[in-house]
Write a protein that holds these residues in place. Structure first.
Motif, PDB file in Angstrom:
ATOM      1  N   ARG A 114      84.081  50.024  19.448  1.00 48.19           N
ATOM      2  CA  ARG A 114      83.829  51.400  19.884  1.00 48.19           C
ATOM      3  C   ARG A 114      83.275  52.253  18.751  1.00 48.19           C
ATOM      4  NH1 ARG A 114      88.174  51.903  22.389  1.00 48.19           N
ATOM      5  NH2 ARG A 114      89.476  52.687  20.694  1.00 48.19           N
ATOM      6  N   ASP A 115      83.754  52.017  17.537  1.00 48.87           N
ATOM      7  CA  ASP A 115      83.312  52.813  16.385  1.00 48.87           C
ATOM      8  C   ASP A 115      81.928  52.412  15.884  1.00 48.87           C
ATOM      9  OD1 ASP A 115      85.677  54.212  16.439  1.00 48.87           O
ATOM     10  OD2 ASP A 115      86.633  53.042  14.844  1.00 48.87           O
ATOM     11  N   ASN A 116      81.453  51.220  16.260  1.00 45.98           N
ATOM     12  CA  ASN A 116      80.206  50.702  15.671  1.00 45.98           C
ATOM     13  C   ASN A 116      79.138  50.305  16.680  1.00 45.98           C
ATOM     14  OD1 ASN A 116      80.918  50.318  12.586  1.00 45.98           O
ATOM     15  ND2 ASN A 116      82.695  49.592  13.723  1.00 45.98           N
ATOM     16  N   ILE A 117      79.445  50.301  17.958  1.00 49.03           N
ATOM     17  CA  ILE A 117      78.517  49.780  18.954  1.00 49.03           C
ATOM     18  C   ILE A 117      77.239  50.609  19.051  1.00 49.03           C
ATOM     19  CG2 ILE A 117      79.469  51.059  20.925  1.00 49.03           C
ATOM     20  CD1 ILE A 117      79.107  48.443  22.571  1.00 49.03           C
ATOM     21  N   HIS A 118      77.301  51.866  18.610  1.00 46.82           N
ATOM     22  CA  HIS A 118      76.130  52.743  18.711  1.00 46.82           C
ATOM     23  C   HIS A 118      74.933  52.226  17.913  1.00 46.82           C
ATOM     24  CE1 HIS A 118      78.110  53.951  14.968  1.00 46.82           C
ATOM     25  NE2 HIS A 118      76.911  54.340  14.557  1.00 46.82           N
ATOM     26  N   VAL A 119      75.188  51.396  16.884  1.00 44.55           N
ATOM     27  CA  VAL A 119      74.100  50.927  16.016  1.00 44.55           C
ATOM     28  C   VAL A 119      73.013  50.242  16.838  1.00 44.55           C
ATOM     29  CG1 VAL A 119      73.502  49.342  14.143  1.00 44.55           C
ATOM     30  CG2 VAL A 119      75.584  50.728  13.995  1.00 44.55           C
ATOM     31  N   PHE A 120      73.399  49.456  17.844  1.00 40.55           N
ATOM     32  CA  PHE A 120      72.426  48.783  18.694  1.00 40.55           C
ATOM     33  C   PHE A 120      72.320  49.414  20.077  1.00 40.55           C
ATOM     34  CE2 PHE A 120      73.598  45.464  15.609  1.00 40.55           C
ATOM     35  CZ  PHE A 120      72.327  45.168  15.134  1.00 40.55           C
ATOM     36  N   ALA A 121      73.396  50.047  20.552  1.00 38.77           N
ATOM     37  CA  ALA A 121      73.368  50.626  21.899  1.00 38.77           C
ATOM     38  C   ALA A 121      72.356  51.753  22.011  1.00 38.77           C
ATOM     39  CB  ALA A 121      74.764  51.136  22.274  1.00 38.77           C
ATOM     40  N   GLU A 122      72.290  52.609  21.007  1.00 36.54           N
ATOM     41  CA  GLU A 122      71.366  53.751  21.079  1.00 36.54           C
ATOM     42  C   GLU A 122      69.903  53.319  21.090  1.00 36.54           C
ATOM     43  OE1 GLU A 122      72.574  56.384  17.959  1.00 36.54           O
ATOM     44  OE2 GLU A 122      74.441  56.941  18.989  1.00 36.54           O
ATOM     45  N   PRO A 123      69.472  52.417  20.195  1.00 38.48           N
ATOM     46  CA  PRO A 123      68.070  51.978  20.286  1.00 38.48           C
ATOM     47  C   PRO A 123      67.777  51.203  21.574  1.00 38.48           C
ATOM     48  CG  PRO A 123      69.240  50.765  18.557  1.00 38.48           C
ATOM     49  CD  PRO A 123      70.109  51.895  18.967  1.00 38.48           C
ATOM     50  N   PHE A 124      68.747  50.446  22.084  1.00 42.18           N
ATOM     51  CA  PHE A 124      68.516  49.722  23.339  1.00 42.18           C
ATOM     52  C   PHE A 124      68.259  50.701  24.476  1.00 42.18           C
ATOM     53  CE2 PHE A 124      69.811  47.810  27.338  1.00 42.18           C
ATOM     54  CZ  PHE A 124      69.177  46.579  27.297  1.00 42.18           C
ATOM     55  N   ASP A 125      69.083  51.721  24.580  1.00 43.27           N
ATOM     56  CA  ASP A 125      68.905  52.695  25.657  1.00 43.27           C
ATOM     57  C   ASP A 125      67.604  53.481  25.481  1.00 43.27           C
ATOM     58  OD1 ASP A 125      71.245  51.840  26.822  1.00 43.27           O
ATOM     59  OD2 ASP A 125      72.480  53.412  25.925  1.00 43.27           O
TER      60      ASP A 125
ATOM     61  N   ALA B 151      63.677  48.654  38.447  1.00 41.55           N
ATOM     62  CA  ALA B 151      64.361  48.030  39.576  1.00 41.55           C
ATOM     63  C   ALA B 151      64.554  46.531  39.375  1.00 41.55           C
ATOM     64  CB  ALA B 151      63.581  48.282  40.863  1.00 41.55           C
ATOM     65  N   ALA B 152      63.786  45.933  38.446  1.00 40.37           N
ATOM     66  CA  ALA B 152      63.927  44.501  38.178  1.00 40.37           C
ATOM     67  C   ALA B 152      65.138  44.196  37.307  1.00 40.37           C
ATOM     68  CB  ALA B 152      62.665  43.970  37.508  1.00 40.37           C
ATOM     69  N   LEU B 153      65.765  45.231  36.753  1.00 37.02           N
ATOM     70  CA  LEU B 153      66.912  45.066  35.862  1.00 37.02           C
ATOM     71  C   LEU B 153      68.196  45.439  36.586  1.00 37.02           C
ATOM     72  CD1 LEU B 153      65.298  46.644  32.677  1.00 37.02           C
ATOM     73  CD2 LEU B 153      65.834  44.228  33.023  1.00 37.02           C
ATOM     74  N   PRO B 154      69.338  44.940  36.126  1.00 33.26           N
ATOM     75  CA  PRO B 154      70.605  45.311  36.754  1.00 33.26           C
ATOM     76  C   PRO B 154      70.813  46.824  36.734  1.00 33.26           C
ATOM     77  CG  PRO B 154      70.909  43.437  35.291  1.00 33.26           C
ATOM     78  CD  PRO B 154      69.521  43.948  35.049  1.00 33.26           C
ATOM     79  N   ASP B 155      71.478  47.323  37.757  1.00 32.93           N
ATOM     80  CA  ASP B 155      71.703  48.766  37.846  1.00 32.93           C
ATOM     81  C   ASP B 155      73.034  49.177  37.231  1.00 32.93           C
ATOM     82  OD1 ASP B 155      73.483  47.772  39.678  1.00 32.93           O
ATOM     83  OD2 ASP B 155      72.633  48.800  41.413  1.00 32.93           O
ATOM     84  N   HIS B 156      73.654  48.272  36.483  1.00 37.77           N
ATOM     85  CA  HIS B 156      74.903  48.601  35.805  1.00 37.77           C
ATOM     86  C   HIS B 156      74.917  47.907  34.452  1.00 37.77           C
ATOM     87  CE1 HIS B 156      75.453  44.944  38.141  1.00 37.77           C
ATOM     88  NE2 HIS B 156      76.419  44.563  37.321  1.00 37.77           N
ATOM     89  N   GLY B 157      75.627  48.494  33.525  1.00 39.36           N
ATOM     90  CA  GLY B 157      75.652  47.973  32.156  1.00 39.36           C
ATOM     91  C   GLY B 157      74.530  48.581  31.345  1.00 39.36           C
ATOM     92  N   SER B 158      74.845  48.956  30.108  1.00 37.99           N
ATOM     93  CA  SER B 158      73.849  49.563  29.226  1.00 37.99           C
ATOM     94  C   SER B 158      73.995  48.946  27.845  1.00 37.99           C
ATOM     95  CB  SER B 158      74.068  51.076  29.155  1.00 37.99           C
ATOM     96  OG  SER B 158      75.293  51.356  28.473  1.00 37.99           O
ATOM     97  N   GLY B 159      73.314  49.537  26.867  1.00 37.58           N
ATOM     98  CA  GLY B 159      73.464  49.055  25.505  1.00 37.58           C
ATOM     99  C   GLY B 159      74.880  49.222  24.983  1.00 37.58           C
ATOM    100  N   ALA B 160      75.646  50.136  25.574  1.00 38.69           N
ATOM    101  CA  ALA B 160      77.011  50.399  25.110  1.00 38.69           C
ATOM    102  C   ALA B 160      78.054  49.646  25.924  1.00 38.69           C
ATOM    103  CB  ALA B 160      77.301  51.892  25.149  1.00 38.69           C
TER     104      ALA B 160
ATOM    105  N   SER C 239      73.588  37.949  15.222  1.00 41.59           N
ATOM    106  CA  SER C 239      74.283  37.300  14.105  1.00 41.59           C
ATOM    107  C   SER C 239      75.791  37.444  14.195  1.00 41.59           C
ATOM    108  CB  SER C 239      73.777  37.860  12.767  1.00 41.59           C
ATOM    109  OG  SER C 239      72.412  37.615  12.596  1.00 41.59           O
ATOM    110  N   SER C 240      76.330  37.364  15.420  1.00 48.92           N
ATOM    111  CA  SER C 240      77.785  37.453  15.650  1.00 48.92           C
ATOM    112  C   SER C 240      78.369  38.793  15.208  1.00 48.92           C
ATOM    113  CB  SER C 240      78.526  36.307  14.937  1.00 48.92           C
ATOM    114  OG  SER C 240      78.070  35.055  15.385  1.00 48.92           O
ATOM    115  N   TYR C 241      77.513  39.818  15.088  1.00 46.01           N
ATOM    116  CA  TYR C 241      77.978  41.148  14.679  1.00 46.01           C
ATOM    117  C   TYR C 241      78.968  41.687  15.712  1.00 46.01           C
ATOM    118  CZ  TYR C 241      77.690  46.145  13.481  1.00 46.01           C
ATOM    119  OH  TYR C 241      77.972  47.447  13.135  1.00 46.01           O
ATOM    120  N   LEU C 242      80.155  42.090  15.248  1.00 42.14           N
ATOM    121  CA  LEU C 242      81.216  42.635  16.087  1.00 42.14           C
ATOM    122  C   LEU C 242      81.674  41.655  17.169  1.00 42.14           C
ATOM    123  CD1 LEU C 242      79.971  46.331  16.582  1.00 42.14           C
ATOM    124  CD2 LEU C 242      81.669  45.478  14.956  1.00 42.14           C
ATOM    125  N   GLY C 243      81.558  40.370  16.866  1.00 39.39           N
ATOM    126  CA  GLY C 243      82.059  39.350  17.784  1.00 39.39           C
ATOM    127  C   GLY C 243      83.443  38.882  17.354  1.00 39.39           C
ATOM    128  N   PHE C 244      84.396  38.863  18.285  1.00 40.13           N
ATOM    129  CA  PHE C 244      85.777  38.525  17.946  1.00 40.13           C
ATOM    130  C   PHE C 244      86.354  37.551  18.976  1.00 40.13           C
ATOM    131  CE2 PHE C 244      85.012  42.825  16.390  1.00 40.13           C
ATOM    132  CZ  PHE C 244      85.443  42.744  15.075  1.00 40.13           C
TER     133      PHE C 244
END
Length: 436
Positions: free
Chosen positions: A173-184, A194-203, A152-157
């Motif tokens: 940086r102050d708010n990305i944890h809301v989705f990054a932590e559950p994603f990880d 191995a089917a997923l990229p080896d770089h980039g995370s929820g954060a 929903s365009s959350y934190l989109g600028f």
């Protein structure tokens, strides 16, 4: 029918509105719908404790008389929970990896770069915790900056210069944890990392080049390897070219443009290995250059389109989600609606203020006697300050959802303006809106 023969369908984050939509599907009396983890836990909570959420879901399923299907229409983490739980219960499911390619905007762009480079904009993954975010940046201004995992365009600028970039990075940086932590957390359930990229995370953040044009959404599904697009819905934006104004079905885009979008959809869904899943996919058509741009892929039906389909075809496309979850090929849509054109309108306010009046239930019911198809969702209460509302885009405040039908597009827009006049929202300040 003997209720013991009913199919038990579990719905993550089930609410009364979507239960009513589910009950419009064909043969609805053959299903028993059960909530799986409550709405408040799944939709706009302050955090997502995934271990506790999944434990609650497993306990509910373990105590159920039967589990024939598990569905969901909310964004992450609902969409990522589905393949985990379906796999554990031996139900038809897309792979978690294919879903995560949709959830993570950076990974999605990597897949697009490989499979459909001609409709993938310039992009770059960025670390919001970097000590030198300006030194890391290789994108030219202007561009969009957003978290890789959000909705929903959350934190989109929109970023036009270095000052905006640094301010937006600090906010993210102050708010990305809301989705990054559950994603990880969910990533640990991958059976094929191995089917997923080896770089980039929820954060991770993503910077994307600006794309524009006429926006639309393809609604479809993948069943036993076959990609089917059954509807295309136009998305109209407000005067700021960012906030959504309405979704309208059927699409007015040229047939050739729609067919090209469908071909691209088929290509990228096969590339990421998506199967046994509904999807919706957003594209821009730049009419001046005849260029198509892929915006995003969602591994679910669009809940915003459910009443639109109910008005225009006679049933919500929850029917598609149910059929796919049961391992059946859908037969949707059917020409059984009340109007040939239907839309969802999103009345918005462009400026912070306090709500001083909202329509009464009686006032809405009076309007529904004049327009029986009308559905109104009021998103604010008297006394609310708009800047305190959750899950808004960065440039406006959505105060309601209005679903209506008509015989033509002009009649649809006239009906919307009339309805908003009668609903008579009021505010403590004079503020611009998209409806008056």
């Amino acid at each position: 029918m003997d209720r013991t023969e009913s199919k038990h369908v579990f719905v993550i984050g089930l609410d009364d509105f979507n239960l009513a939509e589910l009950q419009t599907v064909r043969n609805a009396d053959e299903y028993e719908f059960h909530g799986l983890v409550d709405y408040d836990t799944m939709v706009h909570p302050p955090s997502y404790p995934m271990d506790a959420i999944l434990a609650e879901a497993r306990e509910t399923l373990a105590n159920a008389p039967a589990v024939d299907a598990i569905i969901g229409h909310w964004d992450f983490p609902t969409t990522s929970m589905l393949p985990i739980l379906r796999r554990e219960w031996g139900l038809p499911t897309p792979s978690l990896e294919s879903v995560l390619y949709c959830e993570n905007k950076y990974w999605n762009r990597l897949a697009g770069q490989e499979a459909v480079p001609e409709c993938t904009p310039a992009f770059q993954g960025l670390d919001p915790y970097s000590d030198d975010p300006v030194g890391d940046l290789n994108m030219a201004y202007p561009f969009w900056l957003k978290p890789s995992v959000a909705f929903s365009s959350y934190l989109g600028f929109r970023i036009d210069d270095e000052q905006q970039y640094l301010q937006a990075m600090a906010t993210i940086r102050d708010n990305i944890h809301v989705f990054a932590e559950p994603f990880d957390n969910i990533l640990q359930y991958s059976a094929n990392r191995a089917a997923l990229p080896d770089h980039g995370s929820g954060a991770t953040c993503i910077a994307e080049g600006l794309i524009s044009g006429r926006l639309c959404t393809l609604e479809g599904y993948v069943h036993k390897g076959e990609v089917v697009v059954y509807a295309i819905v136009d998305s109209l934006r407000a005067s700021n070219n960012v906030s959504f104004f309405s979704y309208q079905y059927p699409s007015h885009l040229p047939v050739g443009v729609r067919n090209r979008m469908i071909s691209y959809a088929d290509t990228i869904l096969r590339h990421i290995g998506m199967d046994q899943s509904p999807f919706n996919m957003e594209f821009f058509w730049d009419e001046a250059t005849d260029r198509l741009w892929l915006l995003e892929i969602n591994p679910r039906i669009s809940k915003s389109h459910c009443p639109i389909f109910q008005i225009a075809t006679g049933a919500s496309h929850h029917e598609v989600a149910i059929d796919i979850a049961l391992g059946r090929k859908p037969n949707f849509p059917r020409n059984e609606g009340r109007f040939p054109i239907a839309g969802k309108f999103m009345p918005r306010v462009f400026g912070d203020t306090v709500v001083t009046r909202v329509p009464s239930r009686e006032g809405i019911e009076t309007l529904q006697k004049q327009h029986p198809e009308l559905v109104v969702h009021v998103a604010v209460n008297e006394g609310d300050r708009l800047s305190t509302l959750r899950a808004q885009d960065s440039y406006s405040y959505e105060i309601a959802d209005i679903f209506i039908g008509a015989d033509s597009e002009s009649a649809l827009h006239d009906k919307f303006r009339h309805i908003m006049e009668v609903l008579d929202f009021r505010f403590s300040d004079v503020v611009p809106t998209n409806y008056n």
